[in-house]
Design a protein around this motif. Sequence first.
Motif: not given
Length: 400
Positions: A361-378
């Motif tokens: 398990v790793k903690h990453v910045s929002r820029s490294c997690n952009f696709c997952a965040h975009s899907l979550a908003k969708m």
Amino acid sequence: MSPEAKVAELIDKENRWKTEVIQQNFLKDDAEEILSIPLPRREMEDKVIWHYDKQGRYSVKSGYQVALKLKFSDPPSCSDSRGNNWGVIWKLNIPEKIKIFAWKAAKNILPTAGNLWKRKIIQEAQCKRCGEGMENTWHALISCKAAKKVWQSSALANAFQDMRSSDLLGELMRFQKILSRADIELLVTTLWVIWYARNKFVFESLKLDPNLLLAKAEAVNEAFSRTKAPNLLHGENLQKNKPNGWIPPPQGWMKINVDAATDKESKCSGLGVVIRDNQGKCMAAAIKKSKFTGDVSYVKAEAAEWGLCIAKEAGLKAVILETDSLEVADLINKRKASSAEIVWRVQEIQALKQDFSLFKVKHVSRSCNFCAHSLAKMALGRTHSDVWWGNFPPEILHVL
């Protein structure tokens, strides 16, 4: 019954009515919060959780806040409207001890003769350097004859000609509009050396030359800037070397990126999951709408659990789970503990870990997690969950 007694009775009835209304509103809000509390999926022992604390633990502070909410329907506003103005001190590029000194001076809590006299620590409040008037913060740093000698020799002498207010923070805010940042830093450090000279006189009977004090102020700021420069440069290099995008996993591993988006008005959350291989090829994508419980970390943990469930169904064995929630990552990696409801989701994740031969398990910045965040908003605009394996619709391809 006298008119005064009738008035008192009416006031008492009004106060009791207001109290009842406040309590009813509080209980209504409290009931909504209770109904929104998530429940564990598996059978567990009952335990007491204080829902009004992020860690689920009762404290006097959190209990006091609940008591205030019970007594006052609207939170009292702060009478100090300057709360956001302290950055004029804390954001300066000067030593921390000088910032703390400036904060104390602005709050008028320096151990001046006047403050010590008010607390009955010393017998008189007169300034020992000039012998004229009570020594308060403004007198010690600005209006004392000894302090004026320093300011008259300073390059900032003109700025002090129209100083009439004893509000030091207000004066610094005013100077912020007319002076450069370097001048304000020199000004605050000069205040500090004046206080330093004052203490030398009071406790050691030493009189320091004003020109030497000004040289000391300039030297302190210059030395501090030199020592901070390598650190700032090192920080810039780290920022340049820090990855700003997604990095593929090692060969043989699959990377699962998860995130959650929330809509507080509709009290719903969206979950997004992306699974990619070491070539960066997207193997799976998923979106899901869920209920928002009021805790963002909880729904991010829910997204992590759902992502692992999808990976388990796909038969993956070596996975790296990435989330931009440091709290979720720390809880899964057992770097911190909590008694709040998020632990139930973390326990489910700990159980799912057993289904993988290799797991990180790793903690990453929002820029490294952009696709997952975009899907979550969708997912917030969907009514059902979807999982795609390889054959992605156009709107998902656009995100990926």
